[in-house]
Design a protein around this motif. Sequence first.
Motif, PDB file in Angstrom:
ATOM      1  N   GLN A 138       0.832  -1.200   0.000  1.00 23.17           N
ATOM      2  CA  GLN A 138       0.000   0.000   0.000  1.00 23.17           C
ATOM      3  C   GLN A 138       0.871   1.256   0.000  1.00 23.17           C
ATOM      4  OE1 GLN A 138      -2.692  -0.354   3.374  1.00 23.17           O
ATOM      5  NE2 GLN A 138      -4.267  -1.250   2.061  1.00 23.17           N
ATOM      6  N   ALA A 139       0.318   2.328  -0.516  1.00 23.81           N
ATOM      7  CA  ALA A 139       1.018   3.610  -0.499  1.00 23.81           C
ATOM      8  C   ALA A 139       1.418   3.962   0.937  1.00 23.81           C
ATOM      9  CB  ALA A 139       0.131   4.694  -1.082  1.00 23.81           C
ATOM     10  N   LYS A 145       5.015   5.275  -3.164  1.00 26.82           N
ATOM     11  CA  LYS A 145       3.928   5.979  -3.824  1.00 26.82           C
ATOM     12  C   LYS A 145       3.429   5.141  -5.009  1.00 26.82           C
ATOM     13  CE  LYS A 145       6.400  10.309  -2.916  1.00 26.82           C
ATOM     14  NZ  LYS A 145       6.992  11.519  -3.538  1.00 26.82           N
ATOM     15  N   PRO A 146       2.194   5.341  -5.429  1.00 27.94           N
ATOM     16  CA  PRO A 146       1.710   4.597  -6.596  1.00 27.94           C
ATOM     17  C   PRO A 146       2.604   4.778  -7.824  1.00 27.94           C
ATOM     18  CG  PRO A 146      -0.126   5.590  -5.455  1.00 27.94           C
ATOM     19  CD  PRO A 146       1.122   6.113  -4.786  1.00 27.94           C
ATOM     20  N   SER A 151      -0.286   0.244  -4.304  1.00 36.32           N
ATOM     21  CA  SER A 151      -1.700   0.579  -4.433  1.00 36.32           C
ATOM     22  C   SER A 151      -2.008   1.856  -3.658  1.00 36.32           C
ATOM     23  CB  SER A 151      -2.561  -0.567  -3.935  1.00 36.32           C
ATOM     24  OG  SER A 151      -2.335  -0.785  -2.549  1.00 36.32           O
ATOM     25  N   SER A 152      -2.971   2.609  -4.168  1.00 37.69           N
ATOM     26  CA  SER A 152      -3.346   3.882  -3.522  1.00 37.69           C
ATOM     27  C   SER A 152      -4.437   3.680  -2.504  1.00 37.69           C
ATOM     28  CB  SER A 152      -3.797   4.878  -4.584  1.00 37.69           C
ATOM     29  OG  SER A 152      -4.873   4.347  -5.325  1.00 37.69           O
TER      30      SER A 152
END
Length: 124
Positions: free
Chosen positions: A13-14, A87-88, A123-124
């Motif tokens: 995850q971000a 970050k994405p 992922s954002s």
Amino acid sequence: QVQLVESGGGLVQAGGSLTLSCAASGSTFASYNMGWFRQAPGKGREFVGATNWNGRSTYYADFVKGRFTVSRDNAKSTVYLQMNSLKPEDTAVYYCAASGLGIGATRPSEYAYWGQGTQVTVSS
């Protein structure tokens, strides 16, 4: 010659962290400066960071400074890429590479040996 195998990629995850490893075999690992590159879909391969033969000198692309750290363990013939605050836009296939040239190599053409790459998805 040197053979390189990356590992440690995955989905995160971000804001999360991930550490990539690159194990070398076949030649004297400490003879090479080691770099990390990445390639996102539809884009060229871009320099991420690198270390000199003994790990005492490192340099990075501006977009990862303060977030990513390159290190190496010559006793284990392994180079690492510690990635924090992901970050994405960091999503890409990450490659390690070996260069017999001097410190400061940032272009793919300056690296003679490459691993097969490992996918990192943020992922954002």
